[in-house]
Write a protein that holds these residues in place. Structure first.
Motif, short mmCIF file in Angstrom:
data_model
loop_
_atom_site.label_atom_id
_atom_site.label_comp_id
_atom_site.label_asym_id
_atom_site.label_seq_id
_atom_site.Cartn_x
_atom_site.Cartn_y
_atom_site.Cartn_z
N GLU A 104 2.48 1.68 -3.39
CA GLU A 104 1.49 2.17 -4.35
C GLU A 104 1.24 3.67 -4.18
O GLU A 104 1.19 4.42 -5.14
CB GLU A 104 0.19 1.39 -4.16
N LYS A 105 1.11 4.10 -2.93
CA LYS A 105 0.89 5.54 -2.65
C LYS A 105 2.09 6.37 -3.06
O LYS A 105 1.95 7.47 -3.59
CB LYS A 105 0.58 5.77 -1.17
N MET A 106 3.28 5.86 -2.80
CA MET A 106 4.50 6.60 -3.15
C MET A 106 4.65 6.74 -4.67
O MET A 106 5.16 7.75 -5.14
CB MET A 106 5.73 5.94 -2.55
N HIS A 107 4.22 5.74 -5.43
CA HIS A 107 4.29 5.84 -6.88
C HIS A 107 3.40 6.96 -7.41
O HIS A 107 3.67 7.52 -8.47
CB HIS A 107 3.92 4.50 -7.54
N ASP A 108 2.36 7.30 -6.67
CA ASP A 108 1.48 8.39 -7.09
C ASP A 108 2.18 9.75 -7.03
O ASP A 108 1.76 10.68 -7.69
CB ASP A 108 0.22 8.44 -6.20
N VAL A 117 0.84 -1.20 0.00
CA VAL A 117 0.00 0.00 0.00
C VAL A 117 0.87 1.25 0.00
O VAL A 117 0.62 2.20 -0.75
CB VAL A 117 -0.96 0.00 1.21
N VAL A 118 1.91 1.25 0.83
CA VAL A 118 2.81 2.41 0.88
C VAL A 118 3.52 2.59 -0.44
O VAL A 118 3.64 3.71 -0.95
CB VAL A 118 3.82 2.26 2.04
#
Length: 121
Positions: free
Chosen positions: A50-54, A47-48
């Motif tokens: 995925e969020k960082m890729h944003d 999850v982290v």
């Protein structure tokens, strides 16, 4: 007599402040237990990531900021950060960013002492 009463008030205020700080740190530590467990799992780390890729290009800066926050607030677990960094930036990139986060906090105190001695002498 009056000075003794004033010292007693200061003593009680100090004791109350210390107790409040300890209670706050304890509450933060207890509140962080679910987050610590979540970040210790593969799903939480995913999850982290995925969020960082944003965040695209800002991801390294945010990662370093999170690393600094983790160093400053000791109740935040430090173990998952290098793993997440390795997933995001590779081994060498994660090592560089973790060290940047660490030295940006601790290094500022070390550098200020060196700079003070060099400018004074």
């Amino acid at each position: 007599m009056r000075e003794t009463a004033h010292k007693n008030r200061i003593h009680w205020k100090s004791l109350l402040l210390i107790t409040a700080v300890i209670m706050l740190l304890l509450a933060i530590g207890i509140a962080m237990i679910p987050l610590t467990r979540f970040l210790s799992t593969a799903d939480g780390q995913a999850v982290v990531v995925e969020k960082m890729h944003d965040f695209n290009i800002l991801a390294p800066l945010i990662f370093v900021a999170l690393q600094v926050i983790q160093v400053v607030i000791a109740v935040i677990p430090g173990g998952p950060f290098p793993v997440i960094g390795g997933m995001l930036f590779g081994e060498v990139g994660a090592l560089a960013l973790c060290l940047a986060g660490f030295f940006s906090w601790y290094g500022s105190g070390l550098l200020s002492g060196v700079v003070d001695r060099q400018t004074a002498g």
